[in-house]
Scaffold this motif. Structure first.
Motif: not given
Length: 422
Positions: A206-207, A209, A260, A264, A317
């Motif tokens: 969920h994170r 990046w 990601a 989504t 993405l």
């Protein structure tokens, strides 16, 4: 010493064909066998691979036929960006590395699997080996024979060949391009495969990046360190910037894009077609701008690969969200264009491994025949259908059977969706 020498050193195929492609193309080996196709969720990735492989191929053709001297028929010498577009093709390696990170991570992050158990790790390594090694070893055998009969330029001896068979040629600078320039990407891919079971637990689905940002910092720091060592430390290490950890940011960004996309919430974040096009054009622009940098150890040397990878990951993405939200993907592509793109994607690894062989054979044939420039050009261009035909044949008779065989040996079926990427 100019950065361009380091940037392009490992992009040079023997005999003048420049091979910056990359890398062992991402190991996307979806359910293969007689008449089978890729998982419906990721056929668009296979198509991207085909596009990337052909872009790299066109770059090598462009370089062999004259490179920057080609004016594309424009009398003023201004080519409206065509020269820059062709010149940037060596960065296909960046696309392949990002796609590799995406594809390898996808089944795990989609299934919310944050780690791999012992049996899964062994199965993972086995599948990766049999995805890459069989065709790679076949091309090595062919190249060694051609070198023996002086049809290719290069150097071979037992140590060099064994190093290539063990994916170790990158650790000796003099050996990297002795057989084929394109082979340098395979040890980099294999290094990522070895690290993947250790990297997977570090990625927060969920994170993601945050993980990507940390990898970018590591890669940039390494590239800066190689520049400093080369310029001030008395030890030339810039040639290693194309390997891990110098490219870990590109694999990590692919993994982050997979996370990601897997998390989504569709259709709330469904992108428009215009947005997909805009992000794609922006990615091409970043690649082209980076490809035009031929200076010394400047900011582009340190930041360029990361900037390109960020742009590519963003496009992957957005495109993935567009395809998945609209259910536009299909197991059997419809139409001649879609089916052809799918076939090129399936054979993309073969296209990558074979194309410089046939380009350089054409150049050598032209030399031995004392061919005119027009005949030489025709011979070089003939390498396109020959390469594609051979790549399709080796996909069917070597790659696909080996993938199917390794799939039958696997134990990792307890990871949902993994069978689609074997």
């Amino acid at each position: 010493m100019k950065t361009a020498q380091y940037r392009r050193r490992h992009a040079r195929a023997d005999g003048g064909a420049v091979a910056a492609a990359a890398a062992a193309l991402p190991a996307y080996d979806a359910g293969v066998g007689a008449g089978t196709r890729a998982s419906p969720r990721l056929t668009w990735v296979v198509v991207l691979r085909g596009f990337a492989a052909m872009w790299v191929f066109v770059y090598h053709l462009w370089h062999t036929l004259g490179g920057v001297a080609i004016d594309f028929g424009f009398p003023s010498g201004f080519t409206f960006g065509l020269r820059s577009l062709f010149r940037a093709g060596y960065q296909g390696v960046d696309l392949f590395f990002v796609l590799s990170g995406f594809v390898i991570a996808w089944p795990y992050v989609e299934a919310a699997a944050s780690r791999m158990r012992g049996a899964q790790v062994i199965d993972f390594y086995r599948r990766r080996f049999f995805r890459i090694a069989p065709l790679y070893y076949v091309t090595i055998a062919v190249v060694v024979i051609l070198l023996h009969f002086d049809w290719l330029n290069g150097k071979q001896n037992l140590r060099i060949v064994v190093a290539h068979l063990l994916f170790l040629e990158n650790y000796v600078p003099a050996w990297v391009t002795t057989l084929r320039g394109v082979y340098w990407t395979l040890p980099t891919e294999m290094s990522f495969y070895l690290l993947f079971p250790l990297l997977l637990p570090l990625v927060d689905r969920h994170r993601p990046w945050r993980f990507a940002a940390a990898a970018i910092v590591v890669a940039i720091a390494y590239r800066v360190g190689t520049a400093w060592s080369t310029l001030h430390g008395g030890v030339s290490l810039a040639w290693t910037s194309s390997y891990l950890p110098g490219r870990i940011d590109q694999f990590a960004l692919g993994m982050a894009a997979a996370c990601a996309l897997a998390t989504t919430a569709s259709p709330a974040t469904r992108p428009s077609r215009a947005r997909v096009l805009a992000v794609g054009l922006a990615a091409i622009l970043v690649i082209v701008v980076n490809g035009r940098q031929d200076g010394g150890f400047d900011a582009w040397y340190a930041l360029g690969p990361s900037a390109v990878a960020v742009a590519i990951a963003a496009f992957i993405l957005v495109l993935g969200r567009y395809v998945h939200a609209r259910h536009r993907d299909a197991a059997a592509p419809r139409g001649i264009v879609a089916a052809s793109a799918m076939r090129l994607g399936e054979a993309s690894f073969g296209i990558y491994l074979w194309h410089t062989v046939f380009i350089d054979l054409a150049v050598e044939a032209a030399r031995r025949l004392s061919a005119t420039p027009d005949v030489r050009t025709a011979l070089v261009l003939a390498s396109v259908p020959i390469t594609i035909a051979v790549a399709l044949a080796t996909w069917r008779w070597i790659e696909a059977p080996c993938i199917a065989w390794s799939r039958g040996l696997g134990r990792a079926k307890d990871v949902p969706g993994l069978a689609a990427l074997r």
